[in-house]
Design an enzyme around this catalytic site. Structure first.
Site, mmCIF file in Angstrom:
data_model
loop_
_atom_site.group_PDB
_atom_site.id
_atom_site.type_symbol
_atom_site.label_atom_id
_atom_site.label_comp_id
_atom_site.label_asym_id
_atom_site.label_seq_id
_atom_site.Cartn_x
_atom_site.Cartn_y
_atom_site.Cartn_z
ATOM 1 N N GLY A 16 0.706 -1.151 0.020
ATOM 2 C CA GLY A 16 0.127 -0.180 -0.039
ATOM 3 C C GLY A 16 0.856 1.397 -0.050
ATOM 4 N N SER A 17 1.189 1.704 1.303
ATOM 5 C CA SER A 17 2.126 2.765 1.371
ATOM 6 C C SER A 17 3.631 2.412 0.890
ATOM 7 C CB SER A 17 2.151 3.416 2.758
ATOM 8 O OG SER A 17 1.298 3.489 3.232
ATOM 9 N N THR A 62 -10.493 2.328 -7.634
ATOM 10 C CA THR A 62 -11.849 3.134 -7.776
ATOM 11 C C THR A 62 -12.216 2.911 -9.282
ATOM 12 O OG1 THR A 62 -10.788 4.562 -6.134
ATOM 13 C CG2 THR A 62 -12.522 5.506 -7.771
ATOM 14 N N GLN A 83 -21.973 33.249 20.418
ATOM 15 C CA GLN A 83 -20.417 33.489 19.972
ATOM 16 C C GLN A 83 -19.808 32.271 19.852
ATOM 17 O OE1 GLN A 83 -17.320 35.524 22.802
ATOM 18 N NE2 GLN A 83 -17.750 37.165 21.314
ATOM 19 N N GLN A 110 -21.099 18.453 14.976
ATOM 20 C CA GLN A 110 -21.160 18.811 16.343
ATOM 21 C C GLN A 110 -22.330 19.950 16.405
ATOM 22 O OE1 GLN A 110 -19.860 17.606 18.771
ATOM 23 N NE2 GLN A 110 -20.385 18.587 20.520
ATOM 24 N N GLY A 166 -25.717 18.898 16.314
ATOM 25 C CA GLY A 166 -26.129 18.341 17.798
ATOM 26 C C GLY A 166 -26.639 16.750 17.259
ATOM 27 N N GLY A 167 -27.651 16.488 18.055
ATOM 28 C CA GLY A 167 -28.203 14.685 17.765
ATOM 29 C C GLY A 167 -28.555 14.835 16.326
ATOM 30 N N GLU A 224 -4.553 8.092 -2.357
ATOM 31 C CA GLU A 224 -3.637 8.707 -3.165
ATOM 32 C C GLU A 224 -2.458 9.070 -2.294
ATOM 33 O OE1 GLU A 224 -3.948 11.369 -6.439
ATOM 34 O OE2 GLU A 224 -5.734 10.728 -6.804
#
Length: 383
Positions: free
Chosen positions: A134-135, A161, A282, A340, A343-344, A367
């Protein structure tokens, strides 16, 4: 006196962005959730991109393509990824699959395949990685052995792909294992070549609409003239290809992040808590400001790297890796913050930021992982 036009996109780029954004909003965005849910390749989107001549955007004009510059190509990928990362890969992976041909292919090979890509009759996948390489791509085990007027390939490639839907493959295989990376060559393989087959689709965290599979070669015999460049130059071609396409993954990441920010801004303006819009707090405003700041920085780095690729600058490798790394890290952070802010609700599939967060993760991996990118950048700095 400074020429401030140097620091903005051309009118052509701006018009391209506007037209592709309209196309994405009208034809792709309404399908994005369904594409993700069903994990089916969006042939309707593919045909829409073909109809608008976006599949051959990067192909030089002499081979029937639009001959667009690399910033233009990044803009197209970015705008599609803003609404659907899976669909953006139809354009992005097509460039990855054919860049080796453009950079290193013989004139005969270019005339044979590039017009087919430009017209949408053919689509290429890029086949470099293997399960144990891979790498460390140079450790590949797939072999190509010369036999008269043919090459015979044996082995397998992974994480390909579009393997299940594409017609052609740019394949890296070892022609002389004793030489390591210098013994790797590149070839064009057709999906109907004898001994070639495609494995089952991977079950992935994100980009569900882009099929990823292993491919296999069992005494796959191809004509000798399907070698790309000289024997033993395949690994160099692979690295040059990535120099030209990593900024494109950066563009995809920027698009995903921008889509998440746009969704977040619209949501916090409407969502009310403690008697006022969430956007009035804020802490939320600071989150949005940081998200926008990082996206804009990533976008500009992607365009700088793309311009360097267009010019063939000596520092292309550094800039290409930097743009991919910074943009993908930004996309992961921005989409996480977007969830975030929702929220839920952000944790559910009822809103697109959940999908965007899953899709963003792959940009840090494919890549070349971002850890590998940092090694590439350090090597470029220290050489």
């Amino acid at each position: 006196m400074s020429d401030y036009s140097l620091y903005t996109l051309t009118d052509e780029h701006q018009l391209l962005r506007a037209s592709v954004r309209q196309l994405a909003e009208d034809k792709i965005a309404p399908r994005a959730a369904e594409i993700d849910e069903t994990s089916e390749y969006p042939w309707d989107v593919h045909e829409e991109l073909k109809r608008n001549d976006l599949l051959g955007l990067h192909i030089p004009e002499e081979y029937g393509g639009a001959g667009a510059d690399k910033i233009a190509h990044c803009i197209v990928v970015e705008e599609i990824a803003r609404v659907c990362a899976s669909s953006s890969l139809i354009v992005a992976a097509g460039k990855l699959g054919t860049m080796g041909l453009i950079l290193s292919g013989s004139e005969e090979l270019k005339k044979t395949y590039l017009p087919l890509v430009a017209s949408g009759e053919a689509a290429f996948s890029y086949a470099l990685s293997e399960r144990e390489a891979g790498s460390d791509a140079a450790a590949m085990k797939t072999r190509a052995v010369r036999d008269g007027d043919s090459w015979v390939l044996n082995g397998s490639k992974t994480w390909i792909t579009g393997a299940a839907v594409n017609t052609h493959f740019t394949v890296m295989a070892s022609t002389d294992p004793s030489k390591g990376a210098k013994g790797i060559s590149a070839f064009v393989v057709h999906k109907d070549d004898p001994g070639f087959s495609v494995g089952a689709k991977e079950r992935k965290l994100g980009i569900h609409g882009s099929p990823t599979s292993e491919i296999y070669f069992e005494d796959t015999r191809i004509p000798a003239d399907r070698i790309i460049g000289e024997e033993g130059t395949g690994f160099i071609t692979a690295l040059k290809t990535l120099d030209h396409t990593r900024s494109m993954i950066g563009a995809q990441a920027v698009g995903i992040a921008q889509g998440a920010l746009d969704q977040s801004i619209a949501y916090v303006k409407e969502r009310k808590q403690f008697g006022k819009a969430v956007a009035e707090f804020q802490g939320v405003q600071f989150m949005l400001a940081d998200m926008a700041m990082k996206i804009e920085a990533a976008r500009h780095l992607v365009y700088v790297a793309s311009a360097a690729a267009e010019r063939g600058d000596a520092n292309l490798t550094l800039l290409s890796s930097a743009s991919k790394t910074f943009a993908s890290d930004t996309a992961m952070q921005v989409t996480t913050d977007a969830v975030q802010l929702f929220g839920g609700y952000g944790y559910t599939r009822d809103f697109p930021v959940e999908r965007m967060m899953r899709d963003a993760k792959i940009t840090q991996i494919y890549e070349g992982t971002n850890q590998i990118q940092r090694m590439v950048m350090a090597r470029a700095l220290l050489k």
